[in-house]
Design a protein around this motif. Structure first.
Motif, PDB file in Angstrom:
ATOM      1  N   VAL A  51       0.834  -1.208   0.000  1.00  0.00           N
ATOM      2  CA  VAL A  51       0.000   0.000   0.000  1.00  0.00           C
ATOM      3  C   VAL A  51       0.868   1.257   0.000  1.00  0.00           C
ATOM      4  CG1 VAL A  51      -1.691   1.341   1.321  1.00  0.00           C
ATOM      5  CG2 VAL A  51      -1.953  -1.144   1.102  1.00  0.00           C
ATOM      6  N   LEU A  52       1.893   1.274   0.837  1.00  0.00           N
ATOM      7  CA  LEU A  52       2.756   2.448   0.942  1.00  0.00           C
ATOM      8  C   LEU A  52       3.576   2.665  -0.329  1.00  0.00           C
ATOM      9  CD1 LEU A  52       4.017   2.006   4.607  1.00  0.00           C
ATOM     10  CD2 LEU A  52       2.294   3.619   3.785  1.00  0.00           C
ATOM     11  N   ASP A  54       2.871   1.332  -3.587  1.00  0.00           N
ATOM     12  CA  ASP A  54       2.152   1.382  -4.868  1.00  0.00           C
ATOM     13  C   ASP A  54       0.792   2.065  -4.809  1.00  0.00           C
ATOM     14  OD1 ASP A  54       4.292  -0.130  -5.787  1.00  0.00           O
ATOM     15  OD2 ASP A  54       3.229  -2.039  -5.569  1.00  0.00           O
ATOM     16  N   ASP A  55       0.201   2.209  -3.626  1.00  0.00           N
ATOM     17  CA  ASP A  55      -1.142   2.759  -3.465  1.00  0.00           C
ATOM     18  C   ASP A  55      -2.134   2.105  -4.432  1.00  0.00           C
ATOM     19  OD1 ASP A  55      -3.062   4.368  -2.274  1.00  0.00           O
ATOM     20  OD2 ASP A  55      -2.686   6.086  -3.585  1.00  0.00           O
ATOM     21  N   SER A  57      -5.464   0.041  -6.009  1.00  0.00           N
ATOM     22  CA  SER A  57      -6.915   0.056  -5.780  1.00  0.00           C
ATOM     23  C   SER A  57      -7.435  -1.336  -5.450  1.00  0.00           C
ATOM     24  CB  SER A  57      -7.649   0.585  -7.012  1.00  0.00           C
ATOM     25  OG  SER A  57      -7.508  -0.313  -8.103  1.00  0.00           O
ATOM     26  N   THR A  89      -1.399   2.433   7.361  1.00  0.00           N
ATOM     27  CA  THR A  89      -2.110   2.751   6.121  1.00  0.00           C
ATOM     28  C   THR A  89      -2.594   4.192   6.155  1.00  0.00           C
ATOM     29  OG1 THR A  89      -2.852   0.453   5.889  1.00  0.00           O
ATOM     30  CG2 THR A  89      -4.058   2.136   4.648  1.00  0.00           C
ATOM     31  N   PRO A  90      -2.206   5.025   5.173  1.00  0.00           N
ATOM     32  CA  PRO A  90      -2.656   6.429   5.157  1.00  0.00           C
ATOM     33  C   PRO A  90      -4.169   6.516   4.982  1.00  0.00           C
ATOM     34  CG  PRO A  90      -0.790   6.084   3.665  1.00  0.00           C
ATOM     35  CD  PRO A  90      -1.271   4.726   4.074  1.00  0.00           C
ATOM     36  N   ASP A  92      -5.801   8.494   3.296  1.00  0.00           N
ATOM     37  CA  ASP A  92      -6.189   8.819   1.920  1.00  0.00           C
ATOM     38  C   ASP A  92      -5.748   7.751   0.918  1.00  0.00           C
ATOM     39  OD1 ASP A  92      -3.483   9.284   2.089  1.00  0.00           O
ATOM     40  OD2 ASP A  92      -3.524  11.223   1.056  1.00  0.00           O
ATOM     41  N   ALA A  93      -5.362   6.573   1.403  1.00  0.00           N
ATOM     42  CA  ALA A  93      -4.966   5.489   0.504  1.00  0.00           C
ATOM     43  C   ALA A  93      -6.150   5.082  -0.367  1.00  0.00           C
ATOM     44  CB  ALA A  93      -4.465   4.290   1.302  1.00  0.00           C
ATOM     45  N   VAL A  94      -5.882   4.782  -1.627  1.00  0.00           N
ATOM     46  CA  VAL A  94      -6.948   4.408  -2.554  1.00  0.00           C
ATOM     47  C   VAL A  94      -7.708   3.183  -2.057  1.00  0.00           C
ATOM     48  CG1 VAL A  94      -7.450   3.657  -4.913  1.00  0.00           C
ATOM     49  CG2 VAL A  94      -5.745   5.427  -4.514  1.00  0.00           C
ATOM     50  N   ASP A  97     -10.989   3.777  -0.301  1.00  0.00           N
ATOM     51  CA  ASP A  97     -12.101   4.510  -0.909  1.00  0.00           C
ATOM     52  C   ASP A  97     -13.368   3.656  -0.871  1.00  0.00           C
ATOM     53  OD1 ASP A  97     -12.022   2.699  -3.029  1.00  0.00           O
ATOM     54  OD2 ASP A  97     -10.964   4.049  -4.385  1.00  0.00           O
TER      55      ASP A  97
END
Length: 225
Positions: A51-52, A54-55, A57, A89-90, A92-94, A97
């Motif tokens: 996640v960090l 490649d972010d 979906s 995990t941020p 705003d991570a995709v 969503d």
């Protein structure tokens, strides 16, 4: 529960460069295969490092596959799962969503504030203390109705899943690239095995794009009932 690990690696066994930047190893045929595999899954799992870096979906790209899922009474996309011991995990991570439901597996060590922040975007699964207890976490996912699990990396998570005997199947696309680098991530990183190495059985070998797709069966999921 059936757990499938899927990965693409270079001819020398690397997932990406030593900078841990995403590298296009697969071609269009393999991209389409991975999309079909996602569409057939109840959940897609990654480690927080993926996640960090490649972010992603982690959603199905082909609308026809999405429509097939909906026609079968399923959600448009499989659930997304992040294994994230310290809740890094941020927000705003995709992957957080509203395209699909998301589970974040954390350990007791995760700071309360970060856990509360993630809980606003995803369902938290707390299992283990310093590190996520994968057996408990995957049992919780199974209890939530997630039976067919696709794991997309990275190397630390893949090693840990093999270590606790949760992998049923391993699919690896070996692409026509040479990356090198002693610090570049490999298919299975972690501490590494020194005894009782996991045994794989080769089920198929297929030429795909300019590389090869290898499918092995593994020892089986420890959550089988």
């Amino acid at each position: 529960m059936h757990v499938v690990v899927n990965a693409a690696m270079s001819a020398d066994g690397k997932l990406s460069s030593r900078r841990r930047e995403q590298i296009a190893i697969s071609g269009e045929e393999d991209f389409a295969r991975v999309d079909r595999l996602r569409a057939d899954s109840d959940a897609v799992v990654v480690g927080v490092g993926t996640v960090l870096a490649d972010d992603p979906s982690l959603t199905v790209k082909d609308e026809r596959l999405c429509e097939r899922r909906l026609a079968n009474g399923r959600s448009k996309h499989p659930a997304r799962v992040v294994v994230d011991s310290k809740a890094r995990t941020p927000s705003d991570a995709v992957v957080l969503d509203d395209a699909a439901s998301t589970f974040v597996c954390v350990g007791e060590v995760a700071p309360v504030d970060e856990r509360m922040d993630l809980a606003a975007h995803a369902e938290l699964v707390t299992a283990g203390e310093e590190r996520v207890d994968l057996l408990r976490a995957f049992a919780a996912l199974e209890s939530a109705g997630l039976e067919r699990i696709m794991v997309e990396g990275g190397g630390e998570l893949i090693f840990s899943l093999f270590e606790v005997g949760l992998v049923d199947e391993l699919k690896v696309f070996v692409g026509p690239k040479l990356i090198g680098g002693r610090e570049a991530p490999t298919l299975a990183d972690g501490d590494g095995f020194v005894a009782e190495f996991p045994t794989l059985t080769l089920e198929s070998l297929e030429r795909l794009d300019d590389g090869a797709l290898l499918t092995w069966s593994a020892g089986g999921s420890s959550t089988d009932t």
